[in-house]
Design a protein around this motif. Structure first.
Motif, short mmCIF file in Angstrom:
data_model
loop_
_atom_site.label_atom_id
_atom_site.label_comp_id
_atom_site.label_asym_id
_atom_site.label_seq_id
_atom_site.Cartn_x
_atom_site.Cartn_y
_atom_site.Cartn_z
N SER A 1 0.76 -1.25 -0.18
CA SER A 1 0.02 0.32 -0.03
C SER A 1 0.66 1.31 0.05
CB SER A 1 -1.34 0.16 0.97
OG SER A 1 -0.11 -0.08 2.41
N THR A 2 2.08 0.86 -0.29
CA THR A 2 3.34 2.32 0.02
C THR A 2 3.12 3.09 -1.44
OG1 THR A 2 4.95 0.96 1.43
CG2 THR A 2 5.48 3.51 0.42
N PRO A 3 2.72 4.31 -1.70
CA PRO A 3 2.15 5.28 -2.84
C PRO A 3 3.92 5.34 -3.24
CG PRO A 3 1.98 6.45 -0.86
CD PRO A 3 2.05 5.15 -0.03
N VAL A 4 3.62 5.22 -3.89
CA VAL A 4 5.16 5.16 -4.96
C VAL A 4 5.03 6.50 -6.22
CG1 VAL A 4 7.56 4.43 -6.56
CG2 VAL A 4 6.28 3.26 -5.31
N LEU B 1 0.93 2.51 -6.02
CA LEU B 1 0.48 1.52 -4.98
C LEU B 1 1.81 1.06 -5.18
CD1 LEU B 1 -2.82 0.94 -3.46
CD2 LEU B 1 -1.13 2.79 -2.80
N MET B 2 2.41 0.53 -4.33
CA MET B 2 3.98 -0.18 -5.08
C MET B 2 3.17 -1.30 -5.50
SD MET B 2 6.79 0.20 -3.78
CE MET B 2 8.37 -1.30 -3.45
N ALA B 3 2.03 -2.12 -4.85
CA ALA B 3 2.26 -3.82 -5.09
C ALA B 3 1.79 -3.23 -6.85
CB ALA B 3 0.50 -3.97 -4.68
N GLN B 4 0.93 -2.37 -6.81
CA GLN B 4 0.51 -1.96 -8.67
C GLN B 4 1.45 -2.24 -9.78
OE1 GLN B 4 -2.82 0.79 -7.68
NE2 GLN B 4 -3.63 -0.85 -6.65
N LEU B 5 2.56 -1.74 -9.28
CA LEU B 5 3.67 -1.32 -10.12
C LEU B 5 3.80 -2.93 -10.93
CD1 LEU B 5 6.59 1.52 -7.67
CD2 LEU B 5 4.70 1.63 -10.22
N ARG B 6 4.62 -1.72 -12.41
CA ARG B 6 4.72 -2.73 -13.13
C ARG B 6 6.42 -2.49 -14.02
NH1 ARG B 6 2.03 -5.53 -10.28
NH2 ARG B 6 -0.12 -6.05 -10.74
N TRP C 1 9.26 -7.65 -7.41
CA TRP C 1 8.44 -8.54 -6.55
C TRP C 1 7.63 -8.64 -5.36
CZ3 TRP C 1 13.58 -6.81 -7.73
CH2 TRP C 1 14.66 -6.43 -7.06
N SER C 2 7.84 -9.58 -4.69
CA SER C 2 6.60 -9.92 -3.41
C SER C 2 7.87 -11.06 -2.84
CB SER C 2 5.73 -9.76 -3.81
OG SER C 2 5.41 -10.85 -4.43
N ARG C 3 7.51 -10.94 -1.55
CA ARG C 3 7.78 -11.91 -0.57
C ARG C 3 7.02 -11.44 0.89
NH1 ARG C 3 11.91 -11.36 2.18
NH2 ARG C 3 13.10 -13.00 1.44
N THR C 4 7.04 -12.72 1.94
CA THR C 4 6.29 -12.25 3.55
C THR C 4 7.20 -12.38 3.73
OG1 THR C 4 3.48 -13.57 2.61
CG2 THR C 4 4.44 -13.49 4.53
N VAL C 5 7.94 -10.69 4.90
CA VAL C 5 8.63 -10.85 6.22
C VAL C 5 8.06 -10.10 7.56
CG1 VAL C 5 10.28 -10.75 4.64
CG2 VAL C 5 9.67 -8.73 4.94
N PRO C 6 8.73 -10.52 8.18
CA PRO C 6 7.95 -9.76 9.94
C PRO C 6 8.42 -7.94 8.70
CG PRO C 6 9.46 -10.83 9.76
CD PRO C 6 9.52 -11.43 8.62
N VAL C 7 7.87 -7.34 9.51
CA VAL C 7 8.30 -6.03 8.98
C VAL C 7 7.88 -4.76 10.36
CG1 VAL C 7 6.97 -6.26 7.02
CG2 VAL C 7 5.78 -4.99 8.52
N ASP D 1 8.86 -5.34 -3.36
CA ASP D 1 10.61 -3.74 -3.62
C ASP D 1 10.59 -3.86 -6.01
OD1 ASP D 1 12.45 -2.60 -3.19
OD2 ASP D 1 13.85 -4.17 -2.43
N LEU D 2 11.25 -3.26 -6.21
CA LEU D 2 12.08 -3.09 -7.19
C LEU D 2 12.54 -2.51 -7.50
CD1 LEU D 2 11.50 0.59 -7.78
CD2 LEU D 2 9.68 0.01 -7.07
#
Length: 521
Positions: free
Chosen positions: A78-81, A90-95, A121-127, A215-216
């Motif tokens: 959800s972080t705005p880039v 949103l970070m998740a929507q970038l290509r 890319w994406s991954r699941t981690v403690p934040v 991340d990108l």
């Protein structure tokens, strides 16, 4: 368990990973939870480095692909880039291919520019959640880095594992994008104008559960999100050369070249091998945690030694201490080099200008231990600060201590105001030594490098001091097409490396290296 999906094809490649040849087996072990090691039998491990960088080597050995250090330069989806047109995504929507905002440094000033997303890319981690005084909150993986007025910082201490980096603490100030010029990006300037005066002071850094993060990679190596600058890691995208994911796979799908010592020994016995310098640790760390399990480096060091091949090792891993006797023994037969950076002796000035780094005395002790072990060690006296640490008395005292610690050589380098460093240093100078601001503006008016007149004066004053302390054994230029000739350093041909920091070769070797090499420096 669906075993059919785990079958190995006739050509030795794991399904979904056609670039991974020579697979022996895939292994998981409790001590590396969530990591799969793909053990392969490599056909070759001695690699010529492509490109035309000035780095002083043309061959590398990398026994691992991927890294169990598991660096996480990631933000929640959800972080705005900030996009290059002034909007946000949103970070998740970038290509891949999207145009976003990054930064470059020209004429000693950082400015915002248009750049392109080259990997996502994406991954699941403690934040962790970084909260700022203006109400902004940034949720990121623990090894994520943001730009502060004191340079790039990991968000938490745990993210620095295996790294000599530093991390955020309350009171640190992030560099807001609104403080940077954005020529040619009218829409971006209009958006950032609304954030003028925002207080980017860090007020808290707290755990925030576990989430999917994204991340990108961009062409500039950074990007603007939630109003501040974020770092990204180039090495992850190299994992895609194996048809592996640049995110989770880079951390969790580690390729191990089981036969690296044997293959290297065979390649080094070839009549065509001319015993050029081989660098290790320039792409993935040879002493990452996995090396504790596979123990490939002792055989690699032995193969280099027995073939008469000079080598160097860069690492973040303390596992090197395990092999110190082997490396010391190799140093008796072939050239081996180590480098340490040490800028000053004054403990008060050190606490002010280099907070979070090992003390000068600790680094002198490190030089002494390496030298006492029988390894050559070169010291970079860097950065020399005009008006602060460049007096003849200060330089003489520092060089005397370095000589007493057993260094083989020294290169004395004036301050370079590179990206990240410059923003912090200008802020520090204005607070601590405002009387020097005008002088620095003149010395660095043409860019990141100090004026040539200053470099020439410093070199003339240092030369007799180096001779007095027996530290004038010369150095190795990192580039140049004339076999390492002694030319004045410029932006394209930097200062020489000190004696001991690189293998001392019998004659100069002109080399090529990728601009992305030496990522562990």
């Amino acid at each position: 368990m669906r075993w059919a999906g785990q079958q190995v094809t006739d050509d030795g490649a794991l399904p979904g990973m056609p670039a991974l040849k020579g697979l022996v087996r895939s292994v998981q072990t409790p001590e590396f939870a969530g990591v799969t090691f793909h053990e392969v039998r490599a056909r070759s491990v001695l690699n010529r480095v492509p490109g035309a960088s000035p780095m002083p080597f043309s061959w590398t050995v990398n026994p691992y692909r991927g890294c169990s250090h598991a660096c996480t330069y990631c933000l929640v989806g959800s972080t705005p880039v900030l996009r290059a047109d002034g909007g946000t995504s949103l970070m998740a929507q970038l290509r891949v291919g999207d145009a976003v905002v990054g930064s470059v440094v020209e004429d000693a000033l950082r400015r915002l520019v248009r750049t392109t997303v080259t990997a996502h890319w994406s991954r699941t981690v403690p934040v962790v959640r970084v909260r700022l005084a203006d109400g902004t909150a940034v949720d990121a993986g623990p090894e994520h880095r943001v730009l502060t007025t004191a340079g790039w910082r990991h968000v938490v201490r745990e993210g620095c594992a295996g790294d000599d980096g530093v991390w955020l603490v309350p009171g640190d100030v992030l560099v807001g994008a609104e403080t940077l010029p954005a020529p040619g990006l009218a829409g971006v300037r209009d958006v950032l104008a609304d954030a003028r005066g925002a207080d980017r002071t860090v007020v808290a850094v707290d755990p925030a559960g576990e989430e999917t993060v994204y991340d990108l990679t961009t062409g500039t190596g950074d990007y603007v999100a939630a109003g501040v600058l974020h770092h990204n890691c180039f090495a992850r995208n190299t994992h895609t050369y194996l048809d592996l994911d640049a995110g989770e796979d880079f951390d969790r799908q580690v390729v191990v070249k089981l036969n690296a010592p044997e293959v290297l020994a065979r390649e080094l016995r070839s009549s065509r091998w001319t015993r050029e310098h081989v660098a290790m640790g320039t792409n993935t760390d040879p002493y990452q945690r996995a090396e504790g399990r596979y123990r490939l480096m002792p055989g690699i060091v032995r193969a280099l030694r027995e073939s008469g091949t000079p080598f160097s090792i860069l690492t973040k891993g303390t596992l090197l201490a395990r092999d110190l006797p082997e490396i010391v023994a190799a140093g008796g037969d072939v050239p081996v080099g180590v480098g340490v950076s040490l800028a000053l002796l004054d403990p008060e000035l050190h606490r002010s200008v280099e907070p979070g780094t090992p003390t000068p005395r600790a680094r002198l002790d490190l030089v002494r231990r390496i030298a006492d072990a029988g390894l050559p060690v070169g010291v970079f006296v860097a950065p020399v600060l005009p008006g602060l640490t460049d007096s003849d008395e200060a330089l003489d005292a520092l060089l005397g201590e370095i000589a007493a610690a057993g260094a083989a050589g020294v290169s004395v380098l004036a301050l370079h105001l590179r990206p990240g460093t410059r923003e912090w240093f200008h802020g520090w100078l204005s607070r601590e030594h405002p009387e020097l601001l005008e002088r620095y503006a003149g010395l660095y008016r043409r860019g990141a490098y100090v004026a040539k007149s200053y470099r020439d004066d410093l070199a003339a004053r240092v030369a007799p001091l180096l001779r007095r302390h027996g530290l004038d054994g010369g150095g190795h230029h990192m580039g140049g097409r004339a076999g390492g000739r002694s030319t004045a350093p410029t932006e394209d041909v930097p200062e020489p490396w000190p004696e001991g920091a690189l293998p001392r070769l019998p004659e100069p070797v002109v080399t090529e290296a990728s601009g992305e090499q030496l990522s562990l420096l």
